[in-house]
Design an enzyme around this catalytic site. Structure first.
Site, mmCIF file in Angstrom:
data_model
loop_
_atom_site.group_PDB
_atom_site.id
_atom_site.type_symbol
_atom_site.label_atom_id
_atom_site.label_comp_id
_atom_site.label_asym_id
_atom_site.label_seq_id
_atom_site.Cartn_x
_atom_site.Cartn_y
_atom_site.Cartn_z
ATOM 1 N N LYS A 175 21.466 6.117 -1.430
ATOM 2 C CA LYS A 175 20.325 6.384 -0.540
ATOM 3 C C LYS A 175 20.911 7.068 0.692
ATOM 4 C CE LYS A 175 18.318 5.322 2.717
ATOM 5 N NZ LYS A 175 18.312 6.206 3.902
ATOM 6 N N GLU A 251 30.469 -0.682 7.106
ATOM 7 C CA GLU A 251 31.276 0.174 7.992
ATOM 8 C C GLU A 251 30.357 0.573 9.132
ATOM 9 O OE1 GLU A 251 34.402 0.868 7.785
ATOM 10 O OE2 GLU A 251 34.867 0.194 5.751
ATOM 11 N N CYS A 285 32.436 7.734 13.970
ATOM 12 C CA CYS A 285 32.582 6.330 14.349
ATOM 13 C C CYS A 285 33.960 6.060 14.931
ATOM 14 C CB CYS A 285 32.349 5.456 13.129
ATOM 15 S SG CYS A 285 33.353 5.986 11.744
ATOM 16 N N GLU A 386 28.331 3.661 22.192
ATOM 17 C CA GLU A 386 28.797 4.890 21.538
ATOM 18 C C GLU A 386 27.986 6.069 22.080
ATOM 19 O OE1 GLU A 386 28.045 3.745 17.317
ATOM 20 O OE2 GLU A 386 29.813 4.935 16.929
HETATM 21 P P1 NAD Z 1 21.825 4.390 11.008
HETATM 22 O O1 NAD Z 1 22.244 2.963 10.966
HETATM 23 O O2 NAD Z 1 20.621 4.740 11.778
HETATM 24 O O3 NAD Z 1 21.560 4.924 9.533
HETATM 25 C C1 NAD Z 1 22.484 4.776 8.484
HETATM 26 C C2 NAD Z 1 21.724 4.685 7.178
HETATM 27 O O4 NAD Z 1 20.871 3.551 7.211
HETATM 28 C C3 NAD Z 1 20.820 5.871 6.876
HETATM 29 O O5 NAD Z 1 20.829 6.113 5.492
HETATM 30 C C4 NAD Z 1 19.464 5.384 7.308
HETATM 31 O O6 NAD Z 1 18.419 6.029 6.634
HETATM 32 C C5 NAD Z 1 19.529 3.927 6.934
HETATM 33 N N1 NAD Z 1 18.652 3.043 7.696
HETATM 34 C C6 NAD Z 1 18.147 3.226 8.942
HETATM 35 N N2 NAD Z 1 17.374 2.188 9.295
HETATM 36 C C7 NAD Z 1 17.404 1.316 8.257
HETATM 37 C C8 NAD Z 1 16.813 0.048 8.010
HETATM 38 N N3 NAD Z 1 16.040 -0.568 8.898
HETATM 39 N N4 NAD Z 1 17.081 -0.553 6.836
HETATM 40 C C9 NAD Z 1 17.889 0.034 5.926
HETATM 41 N N5 NAD Z 1 18.453 1.228 6.087
HETATM 42 C C10 NAD Z 1 18.229 1.859 7.240
HETATM 43 O O7 NAD Z 1 23.117 5.179 11.480
HETATM 44 P P2 NAD Z 1 23.254 6.745 11.720
HETATM 45 O O8 NAD Z 1 22.587 7.073 13.001
HETATM 46 O O9 NAD Z 1 22.858 7.515 10.504
HETATM 47 O O10 NAD Z 1 24.837 6.882 11.851
HETATM 48 C C11 NAD Z 1 25.509 6.696 13.029
HETATM 49 C C12 NAD Z 1 26.142 5.336 13.108
HETATM 50 O O11 NAD Z 1 26.992 5.120 11.970
HETATM 51 C C13 NAD Z 1 27.051 5.165 14.298
HETATM 52 O O12 NAD Z 1 26.896 3.891 14.860
HETATM 53 C C14 NAD Z 1 28.451 5.297 13.703
HETATM 54 O O13 NAD Z 1 29.461 4.697 14.460
HETATM 55 C C15 NAD Z 1 28.273 4.658 12.393
HETATM 56 N N6 NAD Z 1 29.304 5.114 11.463
HETATM 57 C C16 NAD Z 1 30.251 4.232 11.055
HETATM 58 C C17 NAD Z 1 31.263 4.655 10.201
HETATM 59 C C18 NAD Z 1 32.333 3.720 9.718
HETATM 60 O O14 NAD Z 1 33.021 4.077 8.773
HETATM 61 N N7 NAD Z 1 32.509 2.557 10.306
HETATM 62 C C19 NAD Z 1 31.289 5.975 9.781
HETATM 63 C C20 NAD Z 1 30.307 6.849 10.226
HETATM 64 C C21 NAD Z 1 29.310 6.400 11.064
#
Ligand code: NAD
Length: 486
Positions: A175, A251, A285, A386
């Protein structure tokens, strides 16, 4: 104009959403609509889970060597198409083409790494308590898995989960983030072409993340959910996953300190900082979010950071000399602006950038100039949250003890970096930093064979290396008794 895939990939075929609904994918560089694609709802996700469950037993029983062969074939097909895939990725995400190519290459390296690891999921025999008994531990695929991935690395985040899951014998439903679903669909196509059986990989695009995820989290057939994204959503999934006791690999967010001691090789530290800070316009991240520089070298080091960041070319990622593309959307630019405004209001100084670029050419995109802030203190928002943008906030420090305490003073614990020539300090500081991943004189921490992941609120589990398979395998203990000798 690139052709884009627009349908859900379920049970080996390309399908519209049951509702027939679609959503728009936008190019962040100019705000234009690239294409409309199928918008899945909970019923579509249930269909995908049915199909994954049907395929699961067969895939788990497929010999590891055959699974390995299909993984390598898919990587080969993708590599042959890499320029087109990089273009798709840049169009949906914004990063410069060279970075898109680097991301995909690194992601495919994971597929090949796990193709090899598939052959090495060894079990163990343990000396038993009696002559009539044997104790055997074997590894078995955990079951149907789901990957929920973010927009910042639309290909990599999928490929490293997918490689591990498929190698272990788990079917996977992907997804992807609604902002960047196009690369995910391409990945589905490569694996189908490589001969992956129907239902083993499915790609379900949706703009309704929470509704689709409720269907996933409440379904007991899904045994593993591997999520990369924000800590906030990670916590939601942890709560929702408790009802069916899912295995969760998380992650999550980070707030990496980047520490430069006065005895560091400053040329090297600077090179590493520019790359860690500016990769993906700061939207990673592991981005250097708090740059701690020892007071005696702070002025000189800051001058060099300003010089480098001010000379970087901002523009469309599809142009070959561009180093800084757009941020993902208007909200991302607003967040950067609010962090910078708060810092200025509380006494920081803008030493470079600090605004959106002027001029008509970039007016419809979500651009922000590479920015350096000095005089930043631990009380400012930028020191806690962040920023996810091209902003380098410089904090000064005096002693090692002080900087370790300040670096660890965060709920996050994903990645940290420090630079010094003192061998004893290299060991001391590496061990004292409360982070899952530490770059000691190193900003290039990405490696397929290494265990990447965070501690504290940055997550649970490790991706990469042989550790990457653990989330997708159960250990079964078999106690064999009643053995007799003739
Ligand atoms: P996000 O949490 O908004 O979204 C990530 C995923 O979750 C997307 O597919 C989104 O559609 C889905 N999602 C959103 N709300 C949801 C819900 N209520 N229930 C289930 N799924 C849901 O994050 P983002 O804005 O896409 O990404 C940025 C974040 O990701 C930053 O905090 C970054 O640090 C983190 N990140 C972490 C790593 C790591 O390896 N630790 C790597 C990249 C990004």
């Amino acid at each position: 104009m690139a052709e884009y895939l627009t349908k859900l990939f379920i049970d080996g075929s390309w399908q519209d959403a049951i509702s027939g609904e679609t959503f728009a994918v936008i190019n962040p560089a100019d705000g234009s609509e690239l294409v409309r694609i199928a918008d899945a709802n909970a019923e579509d996700m249930l269909k995908a889970i049915d199909s994954a469950q049907k395929a699961q037993a067969g895939w788990a029983a497929t010999p590891a060597l055959e699974r390995s062969r299909i993984l390598r074939k898919a990587a080969e097909i993708a590599r042959a198409d890499i320029d087109r895939l990089a273009h798709v990725l840049t169009m949906e995400q914004g990063k410069p083409l060279a970075q898109a190519l680097g991301e995909i290459t690194y992601g495919l390296d994971f597929i090949e790494w796990f193709a090899e690891e598939a052959r090495r999921t060894y079990g163990t025999t343990v000396p038993s308590t009696g002559p009539d008994k044997r104790i055997v531990a074997i590894k078995q695929a955990t079951g149907v898995s789901v990957a929920i991935t973010p927009w910042n690395f639309p290909a990599l985040q999928i490929l490293r989960k997918l490689g591990a899951a498929l190698a272990a014998g788990c079917a996977m439903i992907v997804k992807p983030a609604a902002l960047t679903p196009l690369s995910a669909l391409e990945i589905g196509k490569y694996f189908a072409e490589a001969g992956l059986p129907d239902g083993v990989l499915q790609v379900v695009t949706s703009s309704r993340a929470s509704r689709v995820s409720e269907a996933i989290m409440s379904d007991s057939r899904v045994r593993v959910v591997s999520f990369t994204g924000s800590t906030e959503v990670g916590k939601v999934l942890m709560r929702e996953g408790s009802t069916t006791m899912k295995r969760l690999a998380l992650e999550l967010g980070g707030h990496a300190p980047f520490i430069v001691f006065e005895d560091a090789d400053l040329d090297h530290a600077l090179e590493q900082l520019i790359s860690v800070k500016m990769r993906n316009m700061g939207q990673t991240c592991v981005s250097a979010n708090r740059i701690f520089v020892q007071r005696s070298i702070a002025e000189e080091f800051t001058r060099r950071v300003v010089e480098r960041l001010s000379s970087m070319k901002v523009g469309f990622g599809t142009e070959s000399d561009v180093e800084v593309g757009p941020l993902i959307n208007a909200g991302a630019v607003d967040k950067v602006e609010s962090h910078v405004a708060d810092a200025i209001a509380n006494g920081a100084t803008v030493a470079a950038g600090g605004k959106r670029p002027s001029g008509a050419a970039l007016a419809n995109g979500h651009f922000y100039e590479p920015t350096v802030l000095t005089g930043v203190t631990d009380e400012m928002i930028i020191a806690r949250d962040e920023t996810f943008g091209p902003v380098a906030p410089i904090f000064e420090f005096d002693t090692e003890e002080e900087v370790i305490e300040r670096a660890n003073n965060s709920p996050f614990g994903l990645a940290a970096y420090f630079f010094t020539r003192d061998v004893n300090r290299l060991v001391r500081v590496s061990e004292a930093l409360e982070y899952g991943t530490v770059g000691a004189n190193d900003g290039s921490i990405s490696a397929v064979q290494a265990p990447f992941g965070g501690v504290k609120e940055s997550g649970i589990g490790r991706e990469g290396g042989h550790w990457g398979m653990d989330d997708y395998m159960d250990i079964k203990y078999i106690s064999l008794a009643g053995l007799t000798r003739p």
